[in-house]
Design an enzyme around this catalytic site. Structure first.
Site, short mmCIF file in Angstrom:
data_model
loop_
_atom_site.label_atom_id
_atom_site.label_comp_id
_atom_site.label_asym_id
_atom_site.label_seq_id
_atom_site.Cartn_x
_atom_site.Cartn_y
_atom_site.Cartn_z
N GLY A 24 0.84 -1.21 0.00
CA GLY A 24 0.00 0.00 0.00
C GLY A 24 0.87 1.25 0.00
NE ARG A 85 -2.36 -4.21 -0.87
CZ ARG A 85 -1.86 -3.59 0.20
NH1 ARG A 85 -0.76 -4.02 0.75
NH2 ARG A 85 -2.48 -2.53 0.71
CG ASP A 116 5.57 -8.37 8.02
OD1 ASP A 116 6.46 -8.22 8.85
OD2 ASP A 116 5.11 -9.48 7.70
CB THR A 139 2.94 0.45 6.14
OG1 THR A 139 1.57 0.22 6.53
CG2 THR A 139 3.82 0.10 7.33
CG ASP A 141 -1.55 -0.51 8.20
OD1 ASP A 141 -2.32 0.42 7.96
OD2 ASP A 141 -1.56 -1.58 7.58
CG ASP A 143 1.50 -3.19 10.30
OD1 ASP A 143 2.34 -2.51 9.67
OD2 ASP A 143 0.75 -4.00 9.73
NE ARG A 185 -3.72 -5.20 5.62
CZ ARG A 185 -3.23 -5.43 4.42
NH1 ARG A 185 -2.99 -6.65 4.05
NH2 ARG A 185 -2.99 -4.46 3.58
O1 F6P Z 1 -1.48 -1.64 4.84
C1 F6P Z 1 -2.01 -0.40 4.51
C2 F6P Z 1 -3.50 -0.48 4.31
O2 F6P Z 1 -3.97 0.80 3.98
C3 F6P Z 1 -4.30 -1.09 5.45
O3 F6P Z 1 -4.51 -0.19 6.51
C4 F6P Z 1 -5.55 -1.51 4.74
O4 F6P Z 1 -6.21 -2.54 5.42
C5 F6P Z 1 -5.04 -1.98 3.41
O5 F6P Z 1 -3.79 -1.34 3.21
C6 F6P Z 1 -5.95 -1.69 2.25
O6 F6P Z 1 -5.37 -2.22 1.11
P1 F6P Z 1 -5.86 -1.89 -0.36
O7 F6P Z 1 -5.37 -0.53 -0.72
O8 F6P Z 1 -5.22 -2.95 -1.20
O9 F6P Z 1 -7.34 -1.91 -0.34
#
Ligand code: F6P
Length: 334
Positions: A24, A85, A116, A139, A141, A143, A185
């Site tokens: 992301g 991704r 991660d 990120t 997050d 995390d 997440r």
């Molecule tokens: O890891 C970053 C994040 O924004 C999370 O907080 C969220 O759950 C996820 O990515 C959303 O991913 P996508 O942009 O693929 O919908």
């Protein structure tokens, strides 16, 4: 922000490396790319940008970078290198092919800016092929174990707090309960900081179970003190729809409630000064360590000092949210 840089290796072991962004996007990734590129070039290295993360690596989407290819991007959200991704990169054969592609181009190392999952790819690439990799935590997050902070977290938190300040106006005008869902997440870092900084009455995080009865009793306590509206910050969690389900449960108990999902608004926008500084320090440090022969590790921040942390202490390691901050949030909301 009070950041300190460590001593970097003195000898230059690489003369060419590449950088990509993966997973992301996060505000500040551009500032990190700029720092990686400019630090590398300033120290006599050839730097290549890879477009679209690991997918672009496999497809051969390379771009030779110079100092001006990263001009005027420090303040921009998103990533000029684009991101992805990449499911394909889960395959060992694809990672082997990726190392060959890099080597054929004379590239000797790779900086991966991401989270991660992106570091897992980098670490496997190095373990299986000996190709040196280094990670930069990017990120929203926050995390990632081994670092107190990740690029984009501060901006995302500020964006969400700004939204809560606005929602509070309408919540109080209508005497409503608002469930504000934030990203993260399976991790509650965003929710925790947004909840404390936005003065939420309740914070729901994946790390701690909260019963409907306890949520209702917090709301009722507020009502007894004359509060006519409440903000509940809800971390999205792994399964979609938690805030809507909670709103339904509250409605059934007679509370007027609305849901606002902040979603990807938290990923965009210009990075805060904090994230620009963090990204600049981490990006430059990643380039410096990689050029000095260090790899199979992430550059993180620990108590204000940029630190090299082996991937094995980072990947798959759960970073717990500080329980005392959860308690503080509860105390301050009463
Ligand atoms: O890891 C970053 C994040 O924004 C999370 O907080 C969220 O759950 C996820 O990515 C959303 O991913 P996508 O942009 O693929 O919908």
């Amino acid at each position: 922000m009070n950041l300190r840089l460590p001593a970097f290796p003195k000898k230059k072991k690489l003369s060419s490396f590449a950088v990509l962004t993966s997973g992301g996007d996060a505000p500040g990734m551009n500032a990190a790319v700029r720092a990686v590129v400019r630090y590398g070039i300033a120290n006599g290295c050839e730097v290549h940008g890879i477009i679209k993360g690991y997918s672009g690596l496999i497809e051969g989407l390379f771009q030779r970078m110079d100092a001006s290819s990263v001009a005027n991007i420090l303040q921009r959200g998103g990533t000029i290198l684009k991101t992805d991704r990449c499911e394909e990169f889960y395959k060992k054969s694809v990672r082997r092919e990726a190392a060959e592609i890099l080597r054929r181009r004379g590239i000797q190392g790779l900086v991966v800016i991401g989270g991660d999952g992106s570091f897992t790819g980098a670490s496997l690439l190095e373990a299986e092929t000996g190709f040196p990799t280094i990670g930069v935590p990017g990120t929203i997050d926050n995390d990632i174990a081994g670092t107190d902070d990740t690029i984009g977290f501060d901006t995302a938190v500020n964006t969400a707090i700004d939204a809560i300040d606005r929602i509070r106006d309408t919540a109080s005008s209508h005497d409503r309960i608002f469930l504000v869902e934030v990203m993260g997440r399976s991790s509650g870092f965003i929710a925790l900081e947004v909840g404390i900084g936005g003065g939420a009455e309740t914070i729901i995080v994946p790390e701690r179970k909260e019963s409907l009865a306890s949520i209702c009793s917090t709301i009722d306590r507020g009502i007894r003190r004359g509060k006519t509206s409440s903000i509940i910050v809800v971390a999205e969690g792994e399964k979609a729809g938690l805030s809507a389900q909670l709103a339904g449960d509250l409605e059934k108990r007679g509370y007027k409630s609305r849901v606002c999902i902040l979603g990807h608004t938290q990923r965009g926008g210009s990075p805060t000064a904090h994230d620009r500084m963090l990204a600049s320090a981490l990006g430059a440090s990643a380039a410096a360590f990689l050029m000095g022969g260090k790899s199979n590790a992430m550059v993180g921040v620990q108590r204000g000092v940029v630190t090299l942390v082996p991937f094995k202490s980072v990947i798959g390691v759960k970073k717990g949210i500080p329980p005392e901050l959860l308690t503080l949030a509860q105390v301050l909301a009463t």
